[in-house]
Enzyme design. Structure first.
Site, PDB file in Angstrom:
ATOM      1  N   ASP A   1      -8.115  -5.703   0.531  1.00  0.00           N
ATOM      2  CA  ASP A   1      -7.077  -5.737   1.563  1.00  0.00           C
ATOM      3  C   ASP A   1      -7.503  -5.021   2.853  1.00  0.00           C
ATOM      4  OD1 ASP A   1      -5.686  -6.805  -0.529  1.00  0.00           O
ATOM      5  OD2 ASP A   1      -3.947  -5.478  -0.344  1.00  0.00           O
TER       6      ASP A   1
ATOM      7  N   HIS B   1      -9.860  -2.010  -1.036  1.00  0.00           N
ATOM      8  CA  HIS B   1      -9.782  -2.168   0.420  1.00  0.00           C
ATOM      9  C   HIS B   1     -11.187  -2.280   0.991  1.00  0.00           C
ATOM     10  CE1 HIS B   1      -5.894  -0.536  -0.746  1.00  0.00           C
ATOM     11  NE2 HIS B   1      -5.412  -1.142   0.327  1.00  0.00           N
TER      12      HIS B   1
HETATM   13 ZN    ZN Z   1      -2.819  -3.176   2.929  1.00  0.00          ZN
END
Ligand code: ZN
Length: 499
Positions: free
Chosen positions: A326, A468
């Protein structure tokens, strides 16, 4: 009379000619000078600044209160850069950060000039990115990292930290973390040296005398630091502890181990004790995470048992896992992640922010071209459940549009930031909402070993793993995560392929 007139006429012609010659010479001189001036000016314009229309500056909110992210990019192929830095409500802090940025930029532009003198027209690029850490007093530490790649020379990356108390606007120097006792700096030095000499990663390739000099007991040797609720981290530039090629060195020490040296505000006495097997990746303070830690210890003993007698299911080949990344794309860490995924013949899903796709279209395109699935993660990462429906939809639609423009395809899945959405939003015609069942908390720990432990502990057949791709620690830790999962018989699929 006639002759006299003639003489005067000749004299006049002489004077006129002389004037003309003087005029012509002067014009020539002026022309030559202005010519060389303007060519010099042209040259300096082309090599010192990117074209105006290639520069984009944008400001967005960060998830940290009072901190905005400024992004400046230049897509001029001769002067390429992507720079991100924090700005606060404090003018002095902002100025210091901006000064640093302009110094790095200036030195980069000068380096390009030198490269051009060598008639080398290969690409050069500058990236400045930053990460934010929060300590127990809610003060911020920012790490600004600049990566410079110039043709013919090694890629170099350096770091500068900044510190801010958002309430007072004070910048917090390293001396303000520690007690005022003159012996303290001696102790800090000896504990940092001990960590360097005993940590497997840090002691590899260590050059003793360099390390001794660089960690001499002076506060200025430790001014590049970050502090969180749990640990203090010192940054040492390339070539200062080891050979230049070893790159930047990062030394983290748990606050627990520094407790007696810290000012009362930073002491952690009375908080839960540090687990013996994880000296520097400390348990979290909230109850839920405490519980997870408990589970972690029992899980690992189960895993040890099962290693002795592997069941047929565990070694079978039809286990699937969906890795998701993400908040990207990022021109460095995302690219590094793509390389690792390729090595393992793995497909993954990238939930991108529209704002970052706009800054880094090439990276977004590279993700698509490598065959991964692209998901929508909103434009600016707001909590969509707290926005009016129309605003939330705008976040989603704007991101859909930029992803389609850049990659040629619409995002096929959607993940709301923080996993937060309203029922009302879920009823709209948006792609399927995909959450996760394994949260690596990589954004919080920024620790490659911890990332590995979290995945090992929690991943099972059919898991969707949240990571991430904007964190260097995630990119650095992915290789061992993939190697482990592969050895466990997993295949790596996109979220839409997951059964
Ligand atoms: Zn996020």
């Amino acid at each position: 009379m006639k002759k006299e007139f003639r003489n005067r006429k000749i004299k006049m012609i002489d004077v006129l000619l002389t004037i003309m010659i003087v005029f012509l010479v002067m014009t020539a001189i002026v022309l030559i000078f202005s010519e060389s001036n303007s060519s010099q000016q042209l040259k300096s314009v082309s090599s010192h600044t990117p074209k105006k229309d290639a520069i984009k500056i944008d400001q967005t909110d960060s998830k940290y209160e009072g901190i905005k992210i400024v992004t400046e990019t230049s897509n001029d192929p001769l002067v390429k850069y992507a720079i991100q830095y924090p700005q606060s409500e404090n003018i002095e802090f902002n100025e210091e950060v901006k000064n640093h940025i302009s110094l790095v930029k200036k030195s980069y532009l000068q380096s390009i000039d030198e490269v051009e003198k060598d008639k080398n027209k290969k690409k050069s690029e500058l990236n400045i990115s930053f990460e934010t850490y929060v300590d127990k007093n809610e003060n911020y530490s920012f790490v600004l990292m600049n990566n410079e790649s110039l043709p013919g020379s090694m890629q170099s990356s350096e770091i500068q930290t900044f510190h801010l108390n958002p309430k007072t606007g004070n910048q917090i120097g390293i001396k303000e973390i520690f007690k005022n006792d003159p012996d303290v700096i001696q102790e800090v030095t000896s504990r940092v040296r001990k960590k360097i000499q005993t940590n497997d990663e840090l002691k590899k390739g260590l050059i003793g005398h360099k390390m001794q000099i660089r960690t001499e007991p002076k506060w200025k040797n430790f001014e590049n630091y970050t502090i969180t609720e749990k640990k203090i981290t010192f940054y040492f530039e390339s070539g200062s502890l080891k050979d230049q090629t070893a790159g930047l060195q990062i030394v983290s020490i748990s606050l627990k181990k520094m407790d007696d040296l810290l000012k009362p505000d930073y002491q952690v006495v009375g908080e839960p004790p540090v687990r013996a097997d994880e000296p520097d990746t400390i348990p979290e303070d909230d109850i839920k995470e405490e519980k997870e830690q408990e589970e972690s210890s029992s899980d690992s003993s189960v895993e040890e048992d099962s290693e002795v007698q592997p069941t047929s299911e565990e070694k079978s080949n039809d286990k699937q896992i969906a890795l998701t990344f993400d908040d990207g794309p990022d021109p460095h860490s995302t690219v590094q992640i793509l390389e690792i995924l390729k090595k393992y013949n793995a497909k993954a899903t990238f939930f991108m922010l529209g704002s970052r796709v706009e800054y880094y279209p090439d990276t977004a395109k590279a993700v698509k071209d490598a065959g991964h699935e692209i998901g929508n993660h909103s434009w600016n990462h707001p909590d969509l459940s707290k926005l009016p429906l129309a605003k939330a939809l705008e976040e989603i639609n704007r991101t859909k549009a930029i992803i389609e423009k850049v990659t040629g395809e619409k995002p096929t899945v959607f993940r709301p930031p923080y996993g937060a959405y309203t029922e009302q939003l879920s009823k709209q015609t948006i792609p399927p909402i995909i959450l996760w069942d394994v949260d690596t908390l990589d954004w919080k720990y920024r620790n490659s070993a911890k990332l590995f432990n979290e995945v090992k502990r929690s991943a099972t057949n059919g898991s969707t793993v949240l990571m991430h791709d904007i964190h260097q620690s995630t990119a650095d830790g992915l290789e061992s995560v993939m190697a482990y999962l592969q050895s466990e018989g997993y295949t790596f699929v996109t979220v839409s392929e997951l059964n």
